[in-house]
Enzyme design. Structure first.
Site, mmCIF file in Angstrom:
data_model
loop_
_atom_site.group_PDB
_atom_site.id
_atom_site.type_symbol
_atom_site.label_atom_id
_atom_site.label_comp_id
_atom_site.label_asym_id
_atom_site.label_seq_id
_atom_site.Cartn_x
_atom_site.Cartn_y
_atom_site.Cartn_z
ATOM 1 N N LYS A 88 0.859 -1.194 0.000
ATOM 2 C CA LYS A 88 0.000 0.000 0.000
ATOM 3 C C LYS A 88 0.891 1.239 0.000
ATOM 4 C CE LYS A 88 -4.233 1.222 2.471
ATOM 5 N NZ LYS A 88 -4.902 1.056 3.764
HETATM 6 C C1 E4P Z 1 -8.077 2.290 3.618
HETATM 7 O O1 E4P Z 1 -7.426 1.370 3.197
HETATM 8 C C2 E4P Z 1 -7.927 2.888 4.942
HETATM 9 O O2 E4P Z 1 -7.312 1.955 5.794
HETATM 10 C C3 E4P Z 1 -9.243 3.229 5.602
HETATM 11 O O3 E4P Z 1 -10.339 2.829 4.835
HETATM 12 C C4 E4P Z 1 -9.301 4.572 6.202
HETATM 13 O O4 E4P Z 1 -10.558 4.730 6.803
HETATM 14 P P1 E4P Z 1 -10.889 5.864 7.863
HETATM 15 O O5 E4P Z 1 -11.170 7.119 7.125
HETATM 16 O O6 E4P Z 1 -12.096 5.361 8.584
HETATM 17 O O7 E4P Z 1 -9.671 5.989 8.747
#
Ligand code: E4P
Length: 218
Positions: A88
């Site tokens: 990622k």
């Molecule tokens: C995506 O891969 C992120 O880990 C995640 O969806 C972020 O979500 P949040 O806005 O609830 O922190």
């Protein structure tokens, strides 16, 4: 549409996996910190454990470097942990360069922190396996997150991009349904919105009646 769970909590990952509908997991440094993971070795071990729980799903593991060389070195180590690890990478200039490098070297990536169609186009051009628009955070700031998913889906279809749209930052069961309508390939969600899809009061009322009536012929 594939279902990923957005957590580093092993119990929640097991619960979603036991439901039989789980296709993968996404994590991020905040989610890892939330479950108390400390130290690089513990981080690597945690990813391996997640890969062992969800045997056939993609597991996103996020880099914390922000320069090209750092992202590449970190990503190589993460990818070597397990065949299902997807690296990622944040949507920054050095991140896009690194995604292209990973693409050219057979390492799959998830381009994260995407908030616009332009960013999604760059992620696809660089060859990311997944692009992660954060729809909940867009909603939080007064814009329409689902509309962005629709826009990216349209652009990717017109252009023939193969990058999968991974709708992230899901806040509710309704978000999941809207993402399915909008053309997301994948949603990644905390456990609660996924379990929320099960619920309908008429199901509960109907089941109670069926069970009551079943007593009459038992
Ligand atoms: C995506 O891969 C992120 O880990 C995640 O969806 C972020 O979500 P949040 O806005 O609830 O922190």
């Amino acid at each position: 549409m594939k279902f990923f769970i957005d957590t580093a909590d092993l119990e929640q990952i097991k619960e979603a996996n036991d439901l039989g509908i789980l296709d993968g997991v996404t994590t991020n440094p905040s989610l890892m910190a939330k479950v108390g993971i400390k130290g690089q070795e513990a981080v690597y071990q945690h990813y391996k454990t997640i890969c062992e729980i969800v045997k056939d799903g993609d597991i996103s593991a996020e880099v914390v470097s922000t320069d090209f060389n750092g992202i590449v070195e970190e990503g190589k180590k993460l990818a070597a942990l397990h065949k299902n690890i997807v690296v990622k990478v944040p949507m920054i200039k050095e991140g896009v360069k690194a995604i292209k490098w990973f693409t050219d070297n057979g390492i799959r990536t998830n381009c994260t922190l995407v908030f616009s169609a332009g960013q999604a186009i760059l992620a696809a051009k660089a060859g990311a396996a997944y692009v992660s628009p954060f729809l909940g955070r867009i909603d939080d700031s007064g814009w329409d997150g689902v509309q962005l998913i629709e826009q990216i889906a349209e652009i990717y279809a017109v252009q023939g991009y193969e990058t999968e749209i991974l709708a992230a930052s899901i806040r509710s069961s309704l978000h999941i349904i809207q993402c399915a309508e909008a053309g997301a390939d994948v949603i990644t969600s905390p456990l609660e919105p996924i379990l929320g899809l099960l619920k309908h009061p008429l199901t509960d009322i109907g089941l109670a009646k069926f069970l009551e009536d079943a007593k009459k012929f038992n």
